[in-house]
Design a protein around this motif. Structure first.
Motif, PDB file in Angstrom:
ATOM      1  N   LEU A 253       0.805  -1.154   0.085  1.00 38.83           N
ATOM      2  CA  LEU A 253      -0.017  -0.040  -0.090  1.00 38.83           C
ATOM      3  C   LEU A 253       0.992   1.268  -0.182  1.00 38.83           C
TER       4      LEU A 253
ATOM      5  N   PHE B 151      -1.740  -1.140  -4.061  1.00 38.07           N
ATOM      6  CA  PHE B 151      -2.876  -0.451  -3.578  1.00 38.07           C
ATOM      7  C   PHE B 151      -2.217   0.972  -3.506  1.00 38.07           C
TER       8      PHE B 151
ATOM      9  N   ASP C 138      -3.385   4.642  -2.209  1.00 43.92           N
ATOM     10  CA  ASP C 138      -4.738   5.273  -1.734  1.00 43.92           C
ATOM     11  C   ASP C 138      -4.336   6.757  -1.802  1.00 43.92           C
TER      12      ASP C 138
END
Length: 92
Positions: A43, A80, A82
């Protein structure tokens, strides 16, 4: 495993983390320090890809960050990014 160079941000994890027995974090520079390997998910929070602070050239830092992402992930892992949390609630 979470990495952050900012001690203040790491101190905030305990107050935000609920039942995170399997979550670990440490202070690390994402460009110069090793991340480890074998992660199912990597992430990138906020806009770190565009705000890298490093002693090396900015474009070289971005390229190195992407290489480190690839090395840290399992062969079929996921990335990912964000950016949503930086959008104000009025915009959502």
């Amino acid at each position: 495993m979470g990495l952050d160079f900012d001690k203040f941000m790491l101190e905030k994890i305990d107050e935000k983390l609920q039942n995170g027995k399997n979550i670990k974090w440490r202070k690390a520079d994402i460009i110069s320090d090793e991340w480890g390997a074998g992660f199912d998910v990597v992430l990138l929070a906020d806009n770190i890809l565009f705000n890298i602070v490093s002693d090396i050239d900015y474009e070289a830092s971005q390229e190195l960050l992407i290489k480190k992402l690839a090395q840290a992930q399992e062969a079929r892992g996921h990335l990912f990014i964000d950016w949503l949390y930086i959008i104000s609630r009025e915009m959502v």
